[in-house]
Design a protein around this motif. Sequence first.
Motif, mmCIF file in Angstrom:
data_model
loop_
_atom_site.group_PDB
_atom_site.id
_atom_site.type_symbol
_atom_site.label_atom_id
_atom_site.label_comp_id
_atom_site.label_asym_id
_atom_site.label_seq_id
_atom_site.Cartn_x
_atom_site.Cartn_y
_atom_site.Cartn_z
ATOM 1 N N CYS A 233 0.793 -1.139 -0.098
ATOM 2 C CA CYS A 233 -0.065 0.154 -0.065
ATOM 3 C C CYS A 233 0.960 1.379 -0.069
ATOM 4 C CB CYS A 233 -0.890 -0.141 1.369
ATOM 5 S SG CYS A 233 -2.286 1.307 1.236
ATOM 6 N N LEU A 234 1.975 1.354 0.731
ATOM 7 C CA LEU A 234 2.918 2.484 0.993
ATOM 8 C C LEU A 234 3.331 2.757 -0.515
ATOM 9 C CD1 LEU A 234 4.724 2.239 4.245
ATOM 10 C CD2 LEU A 234 3.373 4.132 3.404
ATOM 11 N N THR A 235 3.711 1.440 -1.258
ATOM 12 C CA THR A 235 4.405 1.778 -2.488
ATOM 13 C C THR A 235 3.360 2.428 -3.649
ATOM 14 O OG1 THR A 235 5.976 0.055 -2.315
ATOM 15 C CG2 THR A 235 5.317 0.573 -4.521
ATOM 16 N N ARG A 236 2.142 1.903 -3.220
ATOM 17 C CA ARG A 236 0.697 2.790 -4.197
ATOM 18 C C ARG A 236 1.077 4.108 -3.938
ATOM 19 N NH1 ARG A 236 -4.335 0.049 -2.969
ATOM 20 N NH2 ARG A 236 -5.146 1.711 -4.039
ATOM 21 N N ILE A 237 1.010 4.533 -2.497
ATOM 22 C CA ILE A 237 0.906 5.760 -2.135
ATOM 23 C C ILE A 237 1.955 6.862 -2.512
ATOM 24 C CG2 ILE A 237 1.048 7.410 -0.005
ATOM 25 C CD1 ILE A 237 -0.041 5.233 1.658
ATOM 26 N N VAL A 238 3.028 6.285 -2.477
ATOM 27 C CA VAL A 238 4.206 7.079 -2.892
ATOM 28 C C VAL A 238 4.690 7.417 -4.412
ATOM 29 C CG1 VAL A 238 6.949 7.343 -2.422
ATOM 30 C CG2 VAL A 238 5.490 6.368 -0.580
ATOM 31 N N LYS A 239 4.460 6.214 -5.050
ATOM 32 C CA LYS A 239 4.379 6.166 -6.670
ATOM 33 C C LYS A 239 3.355 7.182 -7.140
ATOM 34 C CE LYS A 239 5.240 2.923 -9.174
ATOM 35 N NZ LYS A 239 5.200 1.404 -9.928
ATOM 36 N N ALA A 240 2.054 7.186 -6.707
ATOM 37 C CA ALA A 240 1.231 8.146 -7.211
ATOM 38 C C ALA A 240 1.522 9.516 -6.731
ATOM 39 C CB ALA A 240 -0.293 7.461 -6.652
ATOM 40 N N TYR A 241 1.743 9.541 -5.434
ATOM 41 C CA TYR A 241 2.125 10.883 -4.820
ATOM 42 C C TYR A 241 3.330 11.698 -5.735
ATOM 43 C CZ TYR A 241 3.485 13.939 -0.845
ATOM 44 O OH TYR A 241 3.616 15.208 0.081
ATOM 45 N N TYR A 242 4.261 10.963 -5.911
ATOM 46 C CA TYR A 242 5.442 11.618 -6.781
ATOM 47 C C TYR A 242 4.896 11.857 -8.007
ATOM 48 C CZ TYR A 242 10.391 12.164 -7.881
ATOM 49 O OH TYR A 242 11.697 12.698 -8.271
ATOM 50 N N GLN A 243 3.999 11.437 -8.596
ATOM 51 C CA GLN A 243 3.867 11.642 -9.950
ATOM 52 C C GLN A 243 2.375 12.381 -10.134
ATOM 53 O OE1 GLN A 243 4.543 7.984 -12.691
ATOM 54 N NE2 GLN A 243 4.091 7.066 -10.944
ATOM 55 N N LEU A 244 2.242 13.340 -9.140
ATOM 56 C CA LEU A 244 0.942 14.000 -9.052
ATOM 57 C C LEU A 244 1.294 15.187 -10.067
ATOM 58 C CD1 LEU A 244 -0.081 14.311 -5.311
ATOM 59 C CD2 LEU A 244 -1.358 13.270 -7.151
ATOM 60 N N PRO A 245 0.368 15.455 -10.958
ATOM 61 C CA PRO A 245 0.500 16.667 -12.155
ATOM 62 C C PRO A 245 -0.051 17.801 -11.516
ATOM 63 C CG PRO A 245 -1.277 15.288 -12.404
ATOM 64 C CD PRO A 245 -0.977 14.522 -11.366
ATOM 65 N N MET A 246 0.545 18.355 -10.316
ATOM 66 C CA MET A 246 0.498 19.491 -9.765
ATOM 67 C C MET A 246 1.441 19.755 -8.691
ATOM 68 S SD MET A 246 -2.806 17.631 -7.574
ATOM 69 C CE MET A 246 -3.404 17.106 -8.867
ATOM 70 N N ILE A 247 1.558 21.112 -8.273
ATOM 71 C CA ILE A 247 2.217 21.524 -7.319
ATOM 72 C C ILE A 247 1.912 21.134 -5.891
ATOM 73 C CG2 ILE A 247 3.623 23.369 -6.340
ATOM 74 C CD1 ILE A 247 4.296 22.835 -9.232
ATOM 75 N N VAL A 248 2.695 20.248 -5.171
ATOM 76 C CA VAL A 248 2.256 20.049 -3.709
ATOM 77 C C VAL A 248 2.938 20.659 -2.663
ATOM 78 C CG1 VAL A 248 2.058 18.011 -2.135
ATOM 79 C CG2 VAL A 248 1.805 17.692 -4.639
ATOM 80 N N ILE A 249 2.227 21.112 -1.757
ATOM 81 C CA ILE A 249 2.757 22.137 -0.570
ATOM 82 C C ILE A 249 2.269 21.325 0.720
ATOM 83 C CG2 ILE A 249 2.703 24.299 0.732
ATOM 84 C CD1 ILE A 249 1.941 25.857 -1.771
ATOM 85 N N ALA A 250 3.275 20.956 1.609
ATOM 86 C CA ALA A 250 2.880 20.364 2.876
ATOM 87 C C ALA A 250 3.150 21.316 3.861
ATOM 88 C CB ALA A 250 4.130 19.311 3.386
ATOM 89 N N ALA A 251 1.887 21.677 4.726
ATOM 90 C CA ALA A 251 1.759 22.775 5.862
ATOM 91 C C ALA A 251 1.791 21.995 7.024
ATOM 92 C CB ALA A 251 0.473 23.584 5.630
ATOM 93 N N VAL A 252 2.884 22.044 7.835
ATOM 94 C CA VAL A 252 3.012 21.225 8.796
ATOM 95 C C VAL A 252 3.119 22.168 10.320
ATOM 96 C CG1 VAL A 252 4.876 19.741 10.152
ATOM 97 C CG2 VAL A 252 4.718 19.718 7.678
ATOM 98 N N HIS A 253 2.231 21.509 11.132
ATOM 99 C CA HIS A 253 2.207 22.211 12.477
ATOM 100 C C HIS A 253 2.198 21.018 13.676
ATOM 101 C CE1 HIS A 253 -1.866 20.670 12.144
ATOM 102 N NE2 HIS A 253 -2.274 21.056 13.508
ATOM 103 N N GLY A 254 2.876 21.460 14.785
ATOM 104 C CA GLY A 254 2.725 20.464 15.611
ATOM 105 C C GLY A 254 3.954 19.474 15.562
#
Length: 260
Positions: A85-106
């Motif tokens: 499942c993690l492999t599916r997540i990361v491969k799809a995540y890395y190939q997203l056709p959009m700019i990704v911003i992570a907003a981290v708190h805590g």
Amino acid sequence: MEFTTIKLEKLERRATLTLNRPASMNAMDTVMMEELAQCFEALQHETDIQILVIRGEGKVFSAGGDIKAMVDPNQPMDINAAMVCLTRIVKAYYQLPMIVIAAVHGASAGLGFSLALGADIVVACENSKLAMNFIGIGLIPDGGGHFFMKERVGNVKAKQIIWEGKVLSAREAQEVGLIDYVAPDGTVFAMADQLVGKILASPIAAMITTKKILHTQNLPILESILAMEAAGQSAMRKTTDHLEGIQAFVGKRTPVFSGK
């Protein structure tokens, strides 16, 4: 698409993905991992969304993998299924056709930190705590953690940070190159919104094309690392040190490792 552990909201050209298990510090159990895989795979086919913000509900971004689920005697986590499942997540995540911003708190730890580091831009609140802390329970980074760390800081520094497992402040993480922006306390989401506005006012199609070119070239390396993470994590789950690390975590004591 309906989810129970995450929320996906779309507004014109932007989307916001919220990790939504606040009572568990947004720790990732098997349900959340499956939902993240489905979400990222669906987003790969989006033609209107050009920017995605990832954030956490409640007090933290994500505490990482759900350690309580790992030791649940009634329904123990299947590590091999989790790695698939993690492999599916990361491969799809890395190939997203959009700019990704992570907003981290805590806090952003372990698998949660891997997810944040995989974003194109990482913004963290000044008082946040960031840690690639798999080593504390005798495990190795997963969720592409090795790949994303190496991309941001290089091999040597990545090894040192992974091996130490130190909890970093946002400033410390920025100094070594793990994150991009530090927001004053309580303003991380506002800063992320400002970045969204700036990017949407830019020639974003060109930005996304640059991302596609660079990520396509690196995809075979990511796939190789994901395969090795899956094999390595499965092996580490069987070690004496991992068992000691888990028992120490649950018992809230300092682990005593033997190197086995």
